[in-house]
Design a protein around this motif. Structure first.
Motif, PDB file in Angstrom:
ATOM      1  N   ALA A 135      -8.141  -2.432  -2.969  1.00  0.00           N
ATOM      2  CA  ALA A 135      -8.070  -3.899  -3.093  1.00  0.00           C
ATOM      3  C   ALA A 135      -7.083  -4.477  -2.091  1.00  0.00           C
ATOM      4  N   LEU A 136      -5.952  -3.801  -1.895  1.00  0.00           N
ATOM      5  CA  LEU A 136      -4.960  -4.277  -0.929  1.00  0.00           C
ATOM      6  C   LEU A 136      -5.495  -4.212   0.499  1.00  0.00           C
ATOM      7  N   TYR A 137      -6.267  -3.165   0.807  1.00  0.00           N
ATOM      8  CA  TYR A 137      -6.886  -3.102   2.132  1.00  0.00           C
ATOM      9  C   TYR A 137      -7.892  -4.239   2.323  1.00  0.00           C
ATOM     10  N   GLY A 138      -8.573  -4.608   1.253  1.00  0.00           N
ATOM     11  CA  GLY A 138      -9.467  -5.754   1.337  1.00  0.00           C
ATOM     12  C   GLY A 138      -8.702  -7.026   1.642  1.00  0.00           C
ATOM     13  N   LEU A 139      -7.541  -7.192   0.993  1.00  0.00           N
ATOM     14  CA  LEU A 139      -6.676  -8.349   1.249  1.00  0.00           C
ATOM     15  C   LEU A 139      -6.169  -8.321   2.686  1.00  0.00           C
ATOM     16  N   LEU A 140      -5.775  -7.140   3.158  1.00  0.00           N
ATOM     17  CA  LEU A 140      -5.284  -6.996   4.529  1.00  0.00           C
ATOM     18  C   LEU A 140      -6.376  -7.298   5.538  1.00  0.00           C
ATOM     19  N   SER A 141      -7.592  -6.881   5.239  1.00  0.00           N
ATOM     20  CA  SER A 141      -8.720  -7.134   6.135  1.00  0.00           C
ATOM     21  C   SER A 141      -9.012  -8.619   6.269  1.00  0.00           C
ATOM     22  N   ARG A 142      -8.815  -9.355   5.191  1.00  0.00           N
ATOM     23  CA  ARG A 142      -9.024 -10.802   5.262  1.00  0.00           C
ATOM     24  C   ARG A 142      -7.892 -11.479   6.043  1.00  0.00           C
ATOM     25  N   ALA A 143      -6.676 -10.929   5.933  1.00  0.00           N
ATOM     26  CA  ALA A 143      -5.533 -11.516   6.641  1.00  0.00           C
ATOM     27  C   ALA A 143      -5.599 -11.220   8.130  1.00  0.00           C
ATOM     28  N   THR A 144      -5.951  -9.994   8.483  1.00  0.00           N
ATOM     29  CA  THR A 144      -6.038  -9.589   9.896  1.00  0.00           C
ATOM     30  C   THR A 144      -7.275  -8.714  10.061  1.00  0.00           C
ATOM     31  N   PRO A 145      -8.441  -9.310  10.234  1.00  0.00           N
ATOM     32  CA  PRO A 145      -9.683  -8.535  10.334  1.00  0.00           C
ATOM     33  C   PRO A 145      -9.617  -7.486  11.435  1.00  0.00           C
ATOM     34  N   SER A 146     -10.014  -6.257  11.095  1.00  0.00           N
ATOM     35  CA  SER A 146      -9.959  -5.156  12.054  1.00  0.00           C
ATOM     36  C   SER A 146     -10.842  -4.020  11.561  1.00  0.00           C
ATOM     37  N   PRO A 147     -11.617  -3.394  12.446  1.00  0.00           N
ATOM     38  CA  PRO A 147     -12.422  -2.242  12.029  1.00  0.00           C
ATOM     39  C   PRO A 147     -11.559  -1.062  11.589  1.00  0.00           C
ATOM     40  N   VAL A 148     -10.339  -0.952  12.122  1.00  0.00           N
ATOM     41  CA  VAL A 148      -9.442   0.131  11.699  1.00  0.00           C
ATOM     42  C   VAL A 148      -9.036  -0.067  10.239  1.00  0.00           C
ATOM     43  N   ILE A 149      -8.768  -1.309   9.860  1.00  0.00           N
ATOM     44  CA  ILE A 149      -8.431  -1.599   8.462  1.00  0.00           C
ATOM     45  C   ILE A 149      -9.628  -1.297   7.566  1.00  0.00           C
ATOM     46  N   ILE A 164       0.836  -1.199   0.000  1.00  0.00           N
ATOM     47  CA  ILE A 164       0.000   0.000   0.000  1.00  0.00           C
ATOM     48  C   ILE A 164       0.874   1.253   0.000  1.00  0.00           C
ATOM     49  N   ALA A 165       1.884   1.259   0.873  1.00  0.00           N
ATOM     50  CA  ALA A 165       2.800   2.407   0.929  1.00  0.00           C
ATOM     51  C   ALA A 165       3.518   2.598  -0.402  1.00  0.00           C
ATOM     52  N   ALA A 166       3.814   1.478  -1.087  1.00  0.00           N
ATOM     53  CA  ALA A 166       4.501   1.561  -2.379  1.00  0.00           C
ATOM     54  C   ALA A 166       3.624   2.246  -3.431  1.00  0.00           C
ATOM     55  N   VAL A 205     -11.633   4.848   3.259  1.00  0.00           N
ATOM     56  CA  VAL A 205     -10.961   6.055   2.766  1.00  0.00           C
ATOM     57  C   VAL A 205     -10.473   5.833   1.324  1.00  0.00           C
ATOM     58  N   ALA A 206      -9.875   4.679   1.070  1.00  0.00           N
ATOM     59  CA  ALA A 206      -9.392   4.380  -0.278  1.00  0.00           C
ATOM     60  C   ALA A 206     -10.540   4.329  -1.276  1.00  0.00           C
ATOM     61  N   ILE A 207     -11.659   3.739  -0.863  1.00  0.00           N
ATOM     62  CA  ILE A 207     -12.830   3.667  -1.748  1.00  0.00           C
ATOM     63  C   ILE A 207     -13.381   5.061  -2.032  1.00  0.00           C
ATOM     64  N   SER A 208     -13.346   5.933  -1.007  1.00  0.00           N
ATOM     65  CA  SER A 208     -13.825   7.304  -1.228  1.00  0.00           C
ATOM     66  C   SER A 208     -12.961   8.006  -2.272  1.00  0.00           C
ATOM     67  N   MET A 209     -11.666   7.736  -2.271  1.00  0.00           N
ATOM     68  CA  MET A 209     -10.778   8.363  -3.242  1.00  0.00           C
ATOM     69  C   MET A 209     -10.937   7.751  -4.628  1.00  0.00           C
ATOM     70  N   ALA A 210     -11.247   6.450  -4.658  1.00  0.00           N
ATOM     71  CA  ALA A 210     -11.380   5.757  -5.948  1.00  0.00           C
ATOM     72  C   ALA A 210     -12.750   5.968  -6.576  1.00  0.00           C
ATOM     73  N   GLN A 211     -13.801   5.965  -5.747  1.00  0.00           N
ATOM     74  CA  GLN A 211     -15.164   5.977  -6.285  1.00  0.00           C
ATOM     75  C   GLN A 211     -16.009   7.170  -5.836  1.00  0.00           C
ATOM     76  N   TRP A 254      -5.772   4.460  -6.369  1.00  0.00           N
ATOM     77  CA  TRP A 254      -6.615   4.220  -5.190  1.00  0.00           C
ATOM     78  C   TRP A 254      -7.406   2.924  -5.292  1.00  0.00           C
ATOM     79  N   ALA A 255      -7.719   2.498  -6.499  1.00  0.00           N
ATOM     80  CA  ALA A 255      -8.432   1.223  -6.658  1.00  0.00           C
ATOM     81  C   ALA A 255      -7.553   0.065  -6.187  1.00  0.00           C
ATOM     82  N   GLU A 256      -6.267   0.130  -6.544  1.00  0.00           N
ATOM     83  CA  GLU A 256      -5.323  -0.898  -6.094  1.00  0.00           C
ATOM     84  C   GLU A 256      -5.173  -0.852  -4.572  1.00  0.00           C
ATOM     85  N   ILE A 257      -5.119   0.338  -4.009  1.00  0.00           N
ATOM     86  CA  ILE A 257      -4.991   0.477  -2.558  1.00  0.00           C
ATOM     87  C   ILE A 257      -6.219  -0.097  -1.860  1.00  0.00           C
TER      88      ILE A 257
END
Length: 422
Positions: free
Chosen positions: A325-339, A305-307, A345-351, A320-323
């Motif tokens: 998607a990566l947050y979605g992947l991160l959420s599945r790896a470590t579920p968290s409301p912060v993620i 994401i930082a990259a 935020v990424a979706i707001s920037m993308a859509q 932002w669409a890639e970001i």
């Protein structure tokens, strides 16, 4: 006098580099972190007495280690400790050639990697509470003084000192072995080690409280320890992932505040001020983590994401669409409301904000976010973009009331007072 000052500066620089390695080596011998620290300090005092006269030796780390070993023998003799312990330390010296620095340096290098790795894993043992792991790691591996740690975390010197003392006592009383664990336990403990470095970096990147928006010294210490760990565990992808994440994030440090120390948000930063060398190192580390490919871990995903930000020459070039998607992947790896909040935020920037606001509202009642000021800050931003200015101002004021960082509070209150036609 100038020669003495130069020598003192050289000794301080050497101590900064060698302290953790000397403590680690002495801990292996005496099996007591507190005693090893005392012996290392004795070795430093010996250097302060000797080196101004003799000059700094070619291999100062080896010199300090030898001084610490001899102090240990003197101490055990003085205390009439068990002969077995005396023999144990004595055997480590019997093959050394007195005053032959090369031989000493070679012996030091033989064990230094393992010793330092053992010390890192010991100071981050799960038997300690998280705050004690952070304090002990900064003390032993980072080389920070108790006062520096207290100042960094806005804590009382006595509190931090007691925390460190209790941590060392807990390790001794629990009989924690001075070793790198194996198998599943090693993976569990590695997660603890990486978690400690991540906490230290985050506190430096965005200070929880106080007058400063950032504390760069903590970021730099976390990265320095991350580089040590990457050198000692080169086949662990998440070690490289975390180091890449820290370097990519810290590359923006020079652009994150203005001359007054006030925060500048990512879209408004002057990207010419980003550290391109650090970005290249971060991207190389990320590639290394990805090539070790055992299924991307959470730190490697966050580095990805930082990259995305690092590769964007201008804010509008950000994928932002890639970001998202990566947050979605991160959420599945470590579920968290912060993620999930970050994904929104990424979706707001993308859509657009209209797509993101329902996602934020869906997690508003999560207990973990009840006093999380960024929830209200994000919601305020989305409402402002949707033209709902009164609601946005209320959210920003709520966020300002929850943060303990004075710079952030001032920033949020300024956003609350923005005119509706801005």
């Amino acid at each position: 006098m100038s020669d003495r000052r130069e020598t003192d500066r050289a000794i301080n620089a050497v101590w900064r580099l060698e302290q953790a390695r000397v403590i680690a080596g002495l801990t292996r011998m005496v099996r007591d972190i507190s005693l090893a620290e005392e012996l290392a300090q004795d070795a430093l005092m010996a250097a302060l007495r000797t080196w101004p006269e003799t000059g700094v030796p070619n291999n100062p780390g080896a010199w300090l280690m030898q001084a610490g070993k001899r102090k240990a023998i003197d101490l055990f003799r003085h205390r009439k400790m068990a002969s077995t312990k005396l023999e144990q330390v004595g055997r480590l010296l019997e093959d050394e050639v007195p005053d032959t620095e090369t031989a000493l340096h070679e012996q030091l290098d033989d064990d230094v990697g393992d010793d330092l790795l053992r010390l890192i894993f010991t100071s981050c043992h799960p038997v300690l509470p998280a705050e004690s792991r952070v304090a002990l790691t900064l003390r032993l591996i980072g080389g920070l003084t108790t006062e520096e740690i207290a100042r960094a975390f806005l804590a009382n010197d006595t509190t931090i000192g007691q925390r460190i003392v209790r941590a060392k006592r807990t390790i001794a009383e629990a009989g924690v072995p001075f070793e790198v664990p194996r198998g599943e336990e090693r993976q569990d403990r590695l997660a603890s080690v990486l978690g400690v470095l991540y906490l230290i970096f985050n506190e430096g990147y965005s200070a929880t409280a106080g007058e400063d928006w950032m504390r760069p010294q903590l970021c730099e210490e976390a990265m320095r320890m991350g580089r040590i760990l990457a050198g000692l565990m080169p086949e662990e992808p998440e070690v490289h992932g975390l180091l890449a994440l820290m370097e990519l994030q810290h590359s923006r440090a020079g652009a994150r505040t203005n001359a007054k120390g006030e925060p500048i948000l990512l879209p408004d930063q002057n990207r010419a001020m980003w550290d391109q060398l650090m970005i290249r190192r971060g991207l190389e580390g990320l590639l290394r983590a990805q090539r070790l490919d055992r299924g991307l871990g959470p730190y490697t995903i966050q580095a990805s994401i930082a990259a995305c930000h690092a590769r964007a020459r201008q804010a509008e070039d950000t994928d932002w669409a890639e970001i998202a998607a990566l947050y979605g992947l991160l959420s599945r790896a470590t579920p968290s409301p912060v993620i999930e909040l970050n994904r929104a935020v990424a979706i707001s920037m993308a859509q657009g904000p209209a797509f993101a606001l329902p996602l934020v509202d869906a997690i508003r009642e999560e207990p973990a976010l009840k006093n999380y000021h960024l929830l209200y800050g994000v919601r305020g931003d989305l409402l402002r973009k949707l033209g709902r200015h009164a609601e946005a101002s209320a959210e920003f004021r709520m966020a300002a009331g929850l943060t303990r960082n004075s710079r952030e509070r001032a920033f949020l209150l300024a956003r609350a007072d923005e005119p509706s036609d801005s």
